[in-house]
Each structure stands twice: as structure tokens, then as C-alpha cells.
Design a protein around this motif. Structure first.
Motif, short mmCIF file in Angstrom:
data_model
loop_
_atom_site.label_atom_id
_atom_site.label_comp_id
_atom_site.label_asym_id
_atom_site.label_seq_id
_atom_site.Cartn_x
_atom_site.Cartn_y
_atom_site.Cartn_z
N CYS A 101 -5.76 -7.64 0.68
CA CYS A 101 -4.52 -8.43 0.66
C CYS A 101 -4.58 -9.54 1.71
O CYS A 101 -4.27 -10.69 1.42
N TYR B 296 0.83 -1.21 0.00
CA TYR B 296 0.00 0.00 0.00
C TYR B 296 0.86 1.26 0.00
O TYR B 296 0.55 2.24 -0.67
N TYR C 96 -7.52 -1.76 0.61
CA TYR C 96 -6.75 -2.72 -0.21
C TYR C 96 -5.91 -3.61 0.69
O TYR C 96 -5.67 -4.78 0.38
N SER D 107 -3.77 1.12 -5.25
CA SER D 107 -4.73 0.28 -4.50
C SER D 107 -6.00 0.04 -5.32
O SER D 107 -7.06 -0.20 -4.77
N GLN D 108 -5.83 0.09 -6.64
CA GLN D 108 -6.97 -0.24 -7.51
C GLN D 108 -7.07 -1.76 -7.66
O GLN D 108 -6.07 -2.46 -7.62
N VAL D 109 -8.30 -2.24 -7.85
CA VAL D 109 -8.54 -3.67 -8.03
C VAL D 109 -8.94 -3.92 -9.48
O VAL D 109 -9.76 -3.19 -10.04
N LYS E 145 -1.63 -7.63 -9.80
CA LYS E 145 -2.90 -6.92 -10.00
C LYS E 145 -3.93 -7.81 -10.71
O LYS E 145 -4.77 -7.32 -11.46
N ASN F 281 -10.91 1.86 -6.59
CA ASN F 281 -9.77 2.14 -5.72
C ASN F 281 -10.19 1.96 -4.27
O ASN F 281 -11.03 2.70 -3.77
N LEU F 282 -9.66 0.96 -3.62
CA LEU F 282 -10.11 0.62 -2.26
C LEU F 282 -9.41 1.45 -1.19
O LEU F 282 -9.76 1.36 -0.02
#
Ligand code: 57M
Length: 359
Positions: A178, A149, A174, A156-158, A283, A169-170
Motif C-alpha cells: 500500500c 489490513y 500488504y 491482503s491478497q494481490v 483490488k 496473500n502478502l
């Protein structure tokens, strides 16, 4: 290490230029890990037998498993040894991601080792407490999540399969993702490892798939062409995935039915944790649910079985969970269950790869 020491000599020996190529180093990382397992496998089996490090078989399982009593376990030690040596030899160790995945591999392997050891010491199939094990796994996964992070350039995009423009974007969430993926993958592989080679095969297939994903996302031209996130340095994870694929294939030589050795929690937690970490760094987090669909299916069969059992006061959906036992109790021979799960795993890997174009 080979990259650091031999590639710079390409100015004197032009053939050493080959060490710069990730593809070359991935192939030889796979071969190295595979050979280490093939060469040391027989010795380890004899060593574990002499130390009486053998599997305790639960009485409440399928009766066909009782013949497995005495099979050496903790063979995952060999997998981890082969992967660490091969990665240290062939990967570019200046890339931090390599050390991160090695940390998870060894860290989760240590948790599994302690669990296996407690089972052996207690001569039962119950190891360290579930809470202690889960807490240790979460600690390692949290460390990885925080490092990623706050790593400059890592976002922190998924990535959502099939939707190239949907990149939620979490934020700090994020880090929780994880933890969920790494701990979830480790325990999913652990649950699946209940028949000869049942976890080893799909794990090898998953690492072969993420070997390609890591190469794609680590190559700016290929990432741009496929319109997937570019992750500088992730290409070196191809070498790590190649080592794990090679080690899985090498271990399968002895773990194939009828298994001469089991990997133990030391192997299943280690490989699952490594797989989850690679999926995050490349990713391709959500895609792991497709690539590792066999592990997901096994885990949900347990969740549904236990949930239905509690809801109905004792009724079961499956004859026994995880689902591989259900098919055993239906009369399928163990090898048939195993190979059919491998076929499903290959199919899911192909579908997952197709999503890179179906976007
Ligand atoms: C991990 N471990 C295997 C081996 C391997 C909540 C519940 C679903 C938990 C689950 C459980 O105990 N999971 C633990 C699975 C075990 O394998 C050892 O464990 C390592 C992996 N972690 O490396 O060292 C047994 O699996 C067999 N095996 C092979 N070949 C291999 O290559 O034949 C393993 C590797 C070995 C060997 O027999 O002893 C395991 O199955 O425990 N519990 C279960 O999976 C149990 N299911 C169950 O209780 N279902 C209930 C509820 C709780 C869902 C139900 O359906 O109502 C089954 N497993 C056993 N007995 N052993 C059934 C009962």
C-alpha cells in the motif's frame, strides 16, 4: 449528502429513487466537479496572479520553458476543492472507503501545498526537503495500509492481471505494498507534470478507468461474472473517481497548452495519491502499472537516466529526463508530446480494461 437526505424521500417523491443508483450519482459527481472548475478557474487564476503565486522556472530546463515564467501555480487547490465538494454531495458517506480516499487526497494535497509554498517563499524550485516530504507521504500511506489490513472483510491478497487464480496473500506485507503504490503513484504523477496538461490528461483517463473498475468490483453480480474480487462498498469509489475525472477535465480547460495555470505539487501529489489508494481498495493494484503506464514510463526514464549517469560517470540515456523533455529536445513541439502521451494513456487504459476478460 444528497444520497442521505434525498433518497429516503423516494417514498413520497418516486423520482428521488434515482439517487440510489451509483451510475447516476457518478455522472452528476463528474458534472459537478467539472462545473466547479470551469466556474472558479478564471477567478483562481486572477487571484493567484494578484498574490504573485507564480511558477519559478529552472534555468537548466528546456529553453522553451522560460516563457512560462510567471504562470500561476498551485491550481491543484481548485481540483481538490471540486473533488471534495462533489464527493461530499454525491457519494454515500456511510461508506468508509470514501473518507479514506478523501483523507489521502487532502493529506497529500497539503504536503504538496507546503512544498509549493516553500518554493514560492524561497523563490526557487526547491521546496521542503525530499526526506520530510517522503516521510509525510509514507505516514499517510501507512495509515491507509493499516486501516485496510485490519478492516474486516478486506483481504491482503494481490490481484495479478491475466491470472484469475493467482492471488498471492502478502499478509502484513500488504501494508508495505500500500505504501509503495500510494507514494509511488503520487510521485510518478508529480514527475510527469512537466508539460501543459501532460499529467492532467492521463490522470483523467486513469480515473475514468478506475471509475469502471470500482463499479465492477462493488457489484457482486458483475464481480462474479468477471471473476474479480468483490469488494462491498467499493462501488462508491466510482462517485469519487467520477468527481476526480470531472475535476481533471475542468482543470484541463485552463491547463491545456498554452497553460494559464499549473496544478503545482498540491495537485499532482493529491491526484497521484488518490489514484494509488483507489487502485488498492478496488483490488486492481498491479493493473495500475498498465492504466498509469505513462506515469510509470516517466518515472523509469528518470531512474534509468540517473542510474546510467552514475554508472558511466556522466553519460545520459535520454537527452533529458523525464522522457517528455527528451522528446522536446528532439524537436517535438510541446503540444505534440502532450497529445501523443494522452493517446498512449488511452491505449493503455483500453488494454487494462481488456485484462478483465483476458484471464
Ligand atoms: C516535478 N515539476 C516540473 C508545476 C507543476 C530527479 C528529477 C527528475 C526531478 C525533476 C523535478 O524537478 N520534478 C519536479 C516536475 C515543473 O512543474 C511544476 O511542478 C508541478 C508538478 N510537481 O504543477 O508547478 C515545471 O514543469 C513545467 N510545466 C509545464 N506545464 C504544466 O502544466 O510546462 C509544469 C506543468 C514548470 C514548467 O516549466 O516549471 C519540472 O519539470 O520541474 N527534475 C526534472 O524534471 C528536470 N530534469 C532533470 O533534471 N533531469 C536530469 C536528471 C536529474 C534526471 C537529467 O536528465 O540529466 C527537468 N525539469 C526542470 N528543469 N524544471 C529538467 C530541468
Amino acid at each position: 449528502m444528497i444520497y442521505e437526505f434525498l433518497y429516503p424521500l423516494h417514498t413520497m417523491f418516486s423520482s428521488f429513487n434515482v439517487f440510489r443508483y451509483i451510475t447516476f450519482r457518478t455522472i452528476f459527481a463528474s458534472i459537478t466537479a467539472l462545473l466547479i472548475c470551469l466556474v472558479l478557474g478564471r477567478w483562481l487564476i486572477r487571484k493567484l496572479q494578484s498574490l504573485q503565486i507564480d511558477q519559478q522556472i529552472r534555468e537548466d530546463g528546456p529553453k522553451t520553458h522560460l516563457v512560462k515564467k510567471g504562470t500561476p501555480t498551485m491550481g491543484g487547490i481548485l481540483i481538490i476543492f471540486a473533488v471534495v465538494i462533489s464527493t461530499l454531495l454525491w457519494a454515500n458517506l456511510a461508506v468508509g472507503y470514501v473518507w479514506l480516499v478523501l483523507l489521502v487526497t487532502v493529506g497529500f494535497g497539503l504536503i504538496g501545498f507546503l512544498d509549493d509554498y516553500r518554493k514560492l517563499a524561497g523563490k526557487s524550485s526547491h521546496g521542503i526537503s525530499g526526506k520530510t516530504r517522503l516521510a509525510a507521504e509514507i505516514m499517510i500511506a501507512l495509515f491507509v495500509g493499516v486501516i485496510l489490513y485490519f478492516k474486516p472483510g478486506f483481504n491482503s491478497q494481490v490481484t495479478i492481471p491475466f491470472f484469475k487464480t493467482v492471488l498471492p496473500n502478502l499478509g502484513w506485507g500488504y501494508i508495505l505494498l500500500c505504501v509503495f503504490i500510494i507514494v509511488g503513484a503520487a510521485n510518478a504523477v508529480n514527475l510527469t507534470d512537466g508539460l501543459d496538461g501532460l499529467a492532467t490528461g492521463p490522470a483523467g483517463i486513469c480515473f475514468a478507468t478506475y471509475l469502471l473498475f470500482a463499479y465492477f468490483v462493488g457489484n457482486v453480480k458483475v464481480a462474479h461474472y468477471l471473476q474479480i474480487p468483490y469488494v462491498p462498498g467499493a462501488g462508491e469509489l466510482s462517485v469519487f473517481c467520477g468527481a476526480l475525472m470531472g475535476a481533471a477535465i475542468g482543470f484541463l480547460w485552463f491547463n491545456a497548452y498554452p497553460a494559464e495555470i499549473f496544478m503545482g505539487d498540491v495537485g499532482s501529489l493529491s491526484m497521484g495519491g488518490a489514484l494509488g489508494t483507489v487502485a488498492i481498495i478496488t483490488k486492481q493494484e498491479i493493473l495500475l502499472a498498465i492504466v498509469g503506464g505513462v506515469f510509470v514510463m516517466e518515472t523509469f526514464s528518470v531512474i534509468f537516466q540517473v542510474g546510467y549517469f552514475k554508472l558511466t560517470g556522466g553519460k545520459r540515456i535520454f537527452r533529458m529526463a523525464p522522457i517528455h523533455h527528451h522528446f522536446e529536445l528532439k524537436g517535438w513541439a510541446e503540444p505534440k508530446v502532450i497529445v501523443r502521451f494522452w493517446i498512449i494513456s488511452i491505449l493503455l487504459a483500453l488494454v487494462a480494461m481488456s485484462t478483465l476478460k483476458l484471464r
